[in-house]
Design an enzyme around this catalytic site. Structure first.
Site, PDB file in Angstrom:
ATOM      1  N   HIS A 157       0.839  -1.198   0.000  1.00 61.29           N
ATOM      2  CA  HIS A 157       0.000   0.000   0.000  1.00 61.29           C
ATOM      3  C   HIS A 157       0.872   1.244   0.000  1.00 61.29           C
ATOM      4  O   HIS A 157       1.957   1.247   0.592  1.00 61.29           O
ATOM      5  CB  HIS A 157      -0.939  -0.021   1.205  1.00 61.29           C
ATOM      6  CG  HIS A 157      -1.816  -1.232   1.223  1.00 61.29           C
ATOM      7  ND1 HIS A 157      -2.957  -1.330   0.470  1.00 61.29           N
ATOM      8  CD2 HIS A 157      -1.690  -2.427   1.860  1.00 61.29           C
ATOM      9  CE1 HIS A 157      -3.514  -2.516   0.652  1.00 61.29           C
ATOM     10  NE2 HIS A 157      -2.758  -3.203   1.494  1.00 61.29           N
ATOM     11  N   GLY A 199       8.976 -22.327   9.262  1.00 60.10           N
ATOM     12  CA  GLY A 199       7.653 -21.899   9.680  1.00 60.10           C
ATOM     13  C   GLY A 199       7.591 -20.429  10.052  1.00 60.10           C
ATOM     14  O   GLY A 199       8.542 -19.854  10.580  1.00 60.10           O
TER      15      GLY A 199
END
Length: 198
Positions: free
Chosen positions: A113, A140
């Site tokens: 953004h 992970g």
């Protein structure tokens, strides 16, 4: 130029334009269908992912739950594995090479953004491609940001936030993720001799 064309070109675009909104809704329906399959329905899961993804080098193995925005902007190579709880925001396109393994709860975010408040308030965003080379292992909880390339054979440690390109053949980790060291022959694990003593 349409909003979809702007998205593909990497310029500011309006993601809530009707065509893009409908494409995301269709994709979310397919993800929901995939996530509703029984774990034993591996064949159906692989077929659905091959419909969802833009290109597959072989049947991908993805553990539910999995979410993406468009699906067709994702390309995976042969022997692709992604563990539970991963999210791919694929507006900018995400490419994975062969033999890529991804740990649970990872995110690949091509969308960003504007820093300018007016542009952001107008609902605009941009998308930059993510590229992951072959033989990469991602631990992970790793987050990969827009525009990042990860080189072949690289290992990214769990919990890392990858904001910049990573070269090939390294171990990298941290927030922000940085190269810790090269991968060398000393990293090769040799199977222990478990034969009984005579």
């Amino acid at each position: 130029m349409t909003e979809k064309e702007k998205m593909v070109r990497g310029t500011l675009y309006a993601p809530n334009e009707e065509e893009l909104l409908q494409e995301r809704l269709l994709c979310k329906d397919l993800c929901q269908r995939f996530n509703g399959l029984l774990p034993s329905q591996r064949k159906e899961a692989a077929e659905l992912l091959q419909t969802l993804f833009g290109a597959c080098g072989g049947p991908p193995w993805v553990e539910a739950a999995f979410w993406c925005d468009y699906g067709y902007r994702i390309q995976v190579g042969k022997n692709f594995y992604m563990n539970h709880g991963c999210v791919i925001l694929d507006a900018g396109g995400v490419t994975f090479g062969d033999n890529v393994a991804i740990g649970p709860q990872c995110g690949f975010y091509t969308s960003g953004h504007p820093l300018d408040a007016q542009e952001r308030s107008a609902g605009l965003e941009y998308a930059r491609p993510i590229r992951v080379g072959g033989n990469v292992w991602i631990g992970g909880g790793v987050l990969v940001m827009p525009g990042v390339t990860i080189g072949e054979n690289t290992v990214v440690g769990a919990g890392s936030v990858v904001t910049r390109d990573l070269p090939a053949n390294v171990v990298a980790a941290g927030n922000p993720c940085r190269v810790l060291r090269p991968i060398t022959a000393a990293d090769r694990m040799v199977a222990p001799d478990l034969s009984p003593e005579i």
